[in-house]
Design an enzyme around this catalytic site. Structure first.
Site, PDB file in Angstrom:
ATOM      1  N   HIS A  58      32.100  25.812  41.254  1.00  0.00           N
ATOM      2  CA  HIS A  58      32.264  25.277  42.605  1.00  0.00           C
ATOM      3  C   HIS A  58      33.241  24.107  42.612  1.00  0.00           C
ATOM      4  O   HIS A  58      33.127  23.202  43.436  1.00  0.00           O
ATOM      5  CB  HIS A  58      30.915  24.830  43.180  1.00  0.00           C
ATOM      6  CG  HIS A  58      29.914  25.927  43.326  1.00  0.00           C
ATOM      7  ND1 HIS A  58      29.156  26.376  42.269  1.00  0.00           N
ATOM      8  CD2 HIS A  58      29.556  26.683  44.394  1.00  0.00           C
ATOM      9  CE1 HIS A  58      28.363  27.348  42.672  1.00  0.00           C
ATOM     10  NE2 HIS A  58      28.589  27.560  43.963  1.00  0.00           N
TER      11      HIS A  58
ATOM     12  N   GLU B 194      33.723  39.800  47.401  1.00  0.00           N
ATOM     13  CA  GLU B 194      35.023  39.212  47.712  1.00  0.00           C
ATOM     14  C   GLU B 194      36.130  40.271  47.743  1.00  0.00           C
ATOM     15  O   GLU B 194      37.037  40.207  48.581  1.00  0.00           O
ATOM     16  CB  GLU B 194      35.353  38.119  46.697  1.00  0.00           C
ATOM     17  CG  GLU B 194      34.581  36.820  46.896  1.00  0.00           C
ATOM     18  CD  GLU B 194      33.131  36.923  46.443  1.00  0.00           C
ATOM     19  OE1 GLU B 194      32.298  36.116  46.901  1.00  0.00           O
ATOM     20  OE2 GLU B 194      32.836  37.819  45.618  1.00  0.00           O
TER      21      GLU B 194
END
Length: 416
Positions: free
Chosen positions: A219, A149
């Site tokens: 998540h 990321e």
């Protein structure tokens, strides 16, 4: 319960014990099926309130798919205040992920310098938001990135700084934290530190966020408040397909770095007619979804549909009650003028978001509205938020603000 309680602080042990009330309610409410569908969470309102409501709840509560805030026909879609200039446009019925795909397609078609990249985006991404784009625009404009990321956002900043329209995807908002430094120390400060000689305003960072029903710790999170503390960024969270397409195109074309957070539970649940033409909706502008006179209720993203049901319950339990519902749409900069005007009218404010309460964006709303509207407030401002614990898996329904928790907050505020 023993295992759960042993892991929580005393404060949350008391809250967790409220779960035991589920079995009690199953025995003592006339319509436990309805209670379960309300995404029941602690602390519970008293049983007398539930009994009064349960008998007719099936007829009045709604799922996201049947929400009154989704525009299910072409005429309704084109009545949207931001789409009045598209009266002759055709529309098509699509869900939120398809609307994101439409927005990306429009951006790529209208801007040859636009590039899309991230983990697995070339084949369509985990939620299919970029499906078909690599085939349509070529693999040099839509391509996968390594699982880093920090690298994705660092590359995105560099690409935007040399004039490209850089559209980066972080696969889940929970994964953005390795890139935190790149976003808050590089992207957000790029223009300022160069005295406006350079910028990375062509940068848009997309990320699925919020609860999905089974996401667990990594998540399900809602990290908008982390970034709202950073000058130089804009943060956008749509609630429906029209907002997804219009706000995404506005974000991509805005001359500042924008974080575009997409409530993943709505990707397929939210469906409405969306204009096929190119259009944008203004950033930094809230939308009043329901007008009212007695209490202002503020939310964003998937929480809007929870609040819709909470209002139905509250207005049924208190005859004559009139609630005003506002969708912020943009977290930074947020539309304080619209909210303050509403609170000055109603004298009461309830805020709901999925992120934990401490340091959540609701805190900023409370402080700002208290400064502007103190003399008009009839009750303390109420927040309904996630608990200050890590996002749980099997206890997700007890963690996120439910319709019942929001109803209770509305009733407490009105009856203060």
């Amino acid at each position: 319960m023993t295992c759960l309680s042993a892991k929580l602080s005393h404060k949350y042990r008391v809250q967790a014990m409220q779960i035991v009330k589920l079995s009690f309610m199953k025995k003592h409410t006339r319509n436990f099926k309805v209670v379960k569908t309300l995404n029941l969470a602690f602390p519970f309102p008293n049983l007398s309130i539930l009994r009064r409501f349960a008998s007719s709840a099936d007829e009045e509560l709604t799922s996201v798919a049947n929400s009154k805030f989704l525009r299910g026909t072409r005429d309704l879609a084109l009545e949207h205040p931001g789409l009045l200039h598209l009266k002759k446009s055709e529309t098509k019925k699509i869900n939120l992920y398809q609307a994101v795909n439409e927005g990306l397609t429009t951006a790529m078609s209208s801007d040859e310098k636009a590039v899309i990249f991230g983990e697995d985006v070339a084949f369509g991404g985990v939620f299919r938001c970029s499906v078909g784009l690599a085939e349509k625009f070529g693999k040099d404009r839509v391509f996968n990135m390594p699982l880093t990321e920090q690298g994705i956002i660092g590359f995105a900043i560099g690409l935007a700084s040399v004039g490209h329209t850089s559209i980066a995807e972080i696969q889940f908002a929970d994964y953005v934290f390795p890139a935190f430094d790149q976003i808050v120390n590089e992207a957000a400060k790029f223009r300022y530190r160069s005295g406006n000689e350079f910028d990375c305003g062509g940068l848009t960072i997309r990320m699925p966020c919020m609860a999905v029903g089974h996401g667990g710790h990594y998540h399900s999170q809602s990290p908008e408040a982390y970034f709202a503390h950073t000058p130089g960024l804009k943060i956008v969270i749509p609630r429906s397909p029209i907002q997804a397409k219009g706000l995404l195109l506005a974000s991509i074309r805005d001359p500042n770095p924008v974080i575009f957070m997409e409530p993943k539970v709505l990707y397929r649940a939210a469906v409405e007619h969306v204009p096929v033409d190119d259009f944008t909706l203004p950033l930094g502008k809230a939308e009043i979804l329901k007008k009212g006179n007695d209490v202002t209720i503020v939310g964003y993203g998937s929480q809007i549909y929870v609040l819709e049901n909470a209002i139905v319950m509250a207005e049924k339990l208190i005859p004559g009650l009139s609630c005003e519902l506002i969708d912020l749409q943009t977290i930074l900069p947020w539309d304080i003028d619209t909210v303050a005007e509403s609170v000055n009218k109603t004298g009461r404010l309830v805020i709901a978001h999925e992120a934990p309460q401490t340091g959540g964006f609701g805190s900023e709303i409370v402080a700002s509205i208290q400064e502007r509207c103190f003399l008009r407030l009839e009750a303390p401002i109420k927040r309904v938020a996630g608990w200050d614990i890590p996002f749980p898996l099997i206890y997700e329904k007890f963690y996120i603000p439910s319709a019942l928790r929001c109803t209770e907050a509305i009733i407490q505020t009105v009856r203060f």
